[in-house]
Enzyme design. Structure first.
Site: not given
Ligand SMILES: *Cc1c(COP(=O)(O)O)cnc(C)c1O
Length: 822
Positions: A490, A717
């Site tokens: 993702k 700035y």
């Molecule tokens: C992002 C996510 C993960 C992975 O988590 P990490 O801590 O990055 O390993 C696992 N399960 C779900 C539902 C997630 O949204």
């Protein structure tokens, strides 16, 4: 240049096997232990090695691919219907591989140079190749194949046509070198240096030296610098030695150096009481040391000092890495424009084959300059290789490859020279395809690369695919047998890329991918990703598209369930795979305990979908203080899924563990785990065992301008940065719009300029920021590291009072991603 062949009977004797031989006349020319990298299966011998994954698990797959010869250590792994295959049963398959390659080595009487040392092995090997190629037909380790399995592969490529072999050997703990020595049996030994690298596996420096010197125990000639062996009191190996040293007694004593034109180093010394000199085209200390090592080697081998000088001056930088970049006309470019020989071509073609984002694969290949080889055979082999790796088009550059045009089965075009190719680049209609650029140095393919790739905005995120693969393998090794692996890609794979990462994961055979939104999944499908993909935030507007692209929704509420069922009804689809999300404490998305009976009711009367998995998410898997809560989540999850399975009367995959769930709660692995940030080398439970995970991403930018300022002058700035003393600032090409937070201004953030940490000064601007580089030598255009393994993402996150996840995903998409593979 056919490889020497062995009958299966001969192999069986060499490896001392108990044979299950059905066709004794089988001929072996190839060895393999990677089911994904098979060529010419008819003459391949597959070794089922017990590495991180047990090669025995892949025997059926390899058999299906057409391989009929196997070395195994477990009889139970022989597939049922495989009576036409040969199985050699041995006690240890790794030793069998060593036995076979050691026996292969014994067939040849030409000199073999063995190289080891803490750093510089690959460079010295490649440079010796450049220096000695005019007289010798050299076989050498591909890339830096110097490990317990890299060395056997390298040695296996020795043939009768070669006249010199150069192999490197690397060890990480005691006892490994003796195995490598037995395979390589070097006649000439070179020690490149002894540094601090890889000290973990050794008790002391002396122990490390002793281990490395094992490689040279039977050499005729040993080349080294005595300073490497300081503090080592045992006998020095070799019938003869050749030493080199700065201003100390040695066969080659170097006395003077002088930098010429900022880029050459002139070296002067004495060789057996005679004046000698040379010029090397490098001035950095590491390159100079490696070049001197090559100089010493040439003199030790009897080359005239004048010849050595002529060749050393023309040494070319060694770039082992292969880069994947975005190109013109929606092409992906794999840039391996620094070398062309058949073994590195095979490696590059494997990488090309991994890339599925375009249907068409094109190779632009120069003449392969391997001296002393029968070129007809050579191009015949290359043609076969291209065909077996699924290449659709070949663009050949050079007189020699053009001459063998009729050997190639693909679409072809040929040009006499790189200039001719560049003139006709437009006519080739390179469009929407993956292009591998592979050229010998003299063809200067970097000019082609420049034309084909977008000019890169100079802030880039480099993604090391070897490190990513290492981390993936590490987590795989943590899984209990049979546990599946879903990888979370993702948010642009945590900022590091989309199909580029997914392709690698698919090649490495993970079981599942997960994305947040449907369009991320569609992008992956369009790029040739065929793995099952779960979508965590499905939206009713996207359901149609999801079904078309076989994307599997997370069902987290009755509303989503009903909406999705309606779409399936309309489309007339049955048994569509879905993932049920259960809320065990996160209180974000998911069905609660109290929903289960109603959920069961709706699901049991619903032919349109099938529960492929049920899952939940741990709230604080990284946090020891919350372990009781984690255990409660696990217990509730088991209870909920138990009820679901019982009512549905079928079983499904159950999963709950994220990265720290894998590392900290082995009981949470269940049927599958969901790996996220660990893949990129971040795992808060790994503080003490860091070396197991490697840094994947490095953010780099460069200096646009340098200014000398006076004490009290203000910078940026609102005049927030005031120089406390006379000094010097550098403006660099990264700002908050690139994801470099404004909170890192005014000295809070640090970057690396030529290896030294320097603070920001003044406010961060949108596209730039300024660094206080007082007292540091730097020039405009120099590279600047924003984060890597020294300036760490974890530290930046802490300063920003956030977590590495936010820093990584915050790097804007205008920062170009470059992927590389070594
Ligand atoms: C992002 C996510 C993960 C992975 O988590 P990490 O801590 O990055 O390993 C696992 N399960 C779900 C539902 C997630 O949204």
């Amino acid at each position: 240049m056919q490889h020497k062949s062995y009958t299966i009977e001969e192999v069986s004797q060499i490896v001392n096997a108990k044979g299950f031989i059905s066709s004794a006349d089988a001929i072996i020319r190839n060895i393999s232990f990677d089911s994904r990298k098979l060529v010419d299966v008819a003459s391949t011998l597959f070794f089922a090695l017990k590495g991180r994954r047990d090669g025995h698990d892949f025997i059926s797959e390899v058999y299906e691919a057409g391989v009929r010869n196997f070395v195994i250590s477990s009889e139970a792994s022989i597939p049922k219907r495989s009576r036409d295959a040969n199985f050699l049963l041995v006690a240890d398959t790794t030793i069998a591989l060593q036995d076979l390659t050691a026996a292969h080595r014994q067939q040849f009487n030409y000199p073999v140079i063995g190289i080891t040392g803490s750093n510089g092995k690959t460079i010295v090997k490649e440079w010796l190749y450049q220096l000695l190629a005019p007289e010798k037909n050299i076989v050498r380790s591909p890339k830096s194949y110097n490990s317990q399995i890299g060395v056997p592969l390298s040695v296996w490529s020795m043939t009768e046509e070669h006249t010199l072999a150069i192999f490197e050997a690397g060890v990480s703990k005691r006892g490994e070198m003796i195995a490598l020595e037995r395979i390589i049996k070097p006649t000439v030994g070179i020690l490149t240096n002894i540094g601090e690298a890889h000290n973990e596996g050794f008790g002391s420096r002396a122990e490390k030296i002793e281990e490395k010197l094992e490689l040279f125990k039977d050499v005729d000639l040993f080349i080294y610098s005595p300073k490497y062996l300081e503090g080592y009191n045992k006998p020095i190996p070799g019938k003869q030695q050749f030493t080199w040293a700065w201003n100390a007694p040695a066969d080659l004593k170097i006395t003077d150096e002088e930098v010429l034109e900022d880029k050459y180093l002139f070296l002067r010394g004495y060789f057996h009481e005679k004046d000698v000199q040379c010029v090397v085209p490098f001035i950095d200390a590491a390159s100079v040391e490696n070049a001197i090592c090559c100089w010493a080697t040439m003199l030790a081998l009897g080359y005239l000092s004048v010849d050595a000088d002529k060749r050393l001056e023309k040494l070319q930088p060694v770039k082992m890495r292969l880069e994947l970049k975005n190109g013109i006309n929606n092409c992906s470019i794999i840039d391996d424009s620094y070398s062309a020989d058949i073994s590195s071509l095979a490696i590059a073609l494997d990488f090309l084959k991994q890339q599925n984002q375009h249907i068409r694969r094109t190779v632009i290949l120069s003449d392969i300059l391997e001296a002393g080889v029968d070129s007809e055979d050579l191009y015949e082999q290359i043609a076969q290789l291209l065909t077996s790796k699924g290449v659709e088009r070949l663009i050949g550059v050079g007189r020699e490859i053009s001459q063998y045009a009729d050997k190639f089965k693909q679409d072809t075009a040929f040009f006499d020279s790189t200039n001719a190719l560049l003139c006709h680049l437009d006519d080739l209609k390179l469009f929407n395809e993956t292009i591998l650029l592979k050229g010998a140095r003299s063809f200067e393919f970097e000019r082609v690369s420049k034309m084909l790739t977008h000019k890169v905005h100079e802030t880039v995120l480099e993604i090391n695919l070897n490190a990513l693969e290492n981390n993936l393998n590490y987590y795989k090794s943590q899984l209990k047998s049979g546990v599946k692996l879903m990888v979370m890609v993702k948010a642009f794979s945590y900022g590091s890329g989309s199909f580029e990462i997914a392709n690698l994961l698919q090649f490495n055979k993970v079981d599942y991918l997960a994305v947040a939104y449907a369009d991320e999944g569609v992008t992956l499908r369009k790029a040739g990703i065929t793995l099952p993909i779960m979508v965590m935030n499905p939206d009713v507007l996207g359901f149609d598209v999801m079904v078309e692209h076989r994307l599997e929704p997370e069902i987290y509420s009755f509303r989503v369930l009903r909406d999705f069922v309606n779409v399936l009804k309309l489309k007339g689809v049955d048994n569509y795979p879905v993932h049920i999300k259960l809320d065990t404490g996160m209180h974000r998305l998911g069905f609660m305990f109290s929903d289960i009976s109603a959920l069961v009711e709706e699901l049991s009367n619903c032919p349109y979908l099938k529960v492929i998995s049920a899952f939940s998410h741990l709230v604080a898997s990284e946090d020891a203080a919350s372990d009781d809560f984690t255990r409660k989540q696990l217990a509730d999850f088991s209870e909920m899924t138990g009820q679901l399975e019982q009512a549905l009367q079928y079983s499904f995959i159950k999963h709950i563990a994220n990265t720290s769930g894998i590392s900290r709660h082995s009981e949470a692995q269940m049927d599958m785990v969901r790996l996220g940030i660990g893949l990129y080398g971040f795992d808060s439970s790994h503080k003490d065992k860091k070396p197991l995970l490697e840094t994947v991403t490095v953010l780099k930018t460069s200096i646009s301008q340098i200014k000398e300022l006076k004490a009290g002058d203000s910078v940026g700035y609102n005049r927030k940065g005031i120089l406390p003393r006379d000094g010097k600032i550098a403006t660099v090409k990264i700002g908050y719009a690139d994801g470099y937070s404004r909170k890192l201004g005014n000295g809070n953030g640090k970057m690396l300029v030529n290896g030294q940490q320097v603070p920001t000064i003044g406010n961060i601007c949108m596209d730039m920021c300024m660094l206080d580089i007082t007292g540091i030598s730097a020039s405009e255009g120099d590279e600047v590291i924003v984060f890597n393994e020294v300036v760490r993402v974890e530290d930046i996150a802490r300063q920003l009072e956030t977590i590495p996840y936010e820093v990584l995903t915050g790097i804007s998409e205008r920062v170009k991603r470059i992927y590389y593979y070594e």
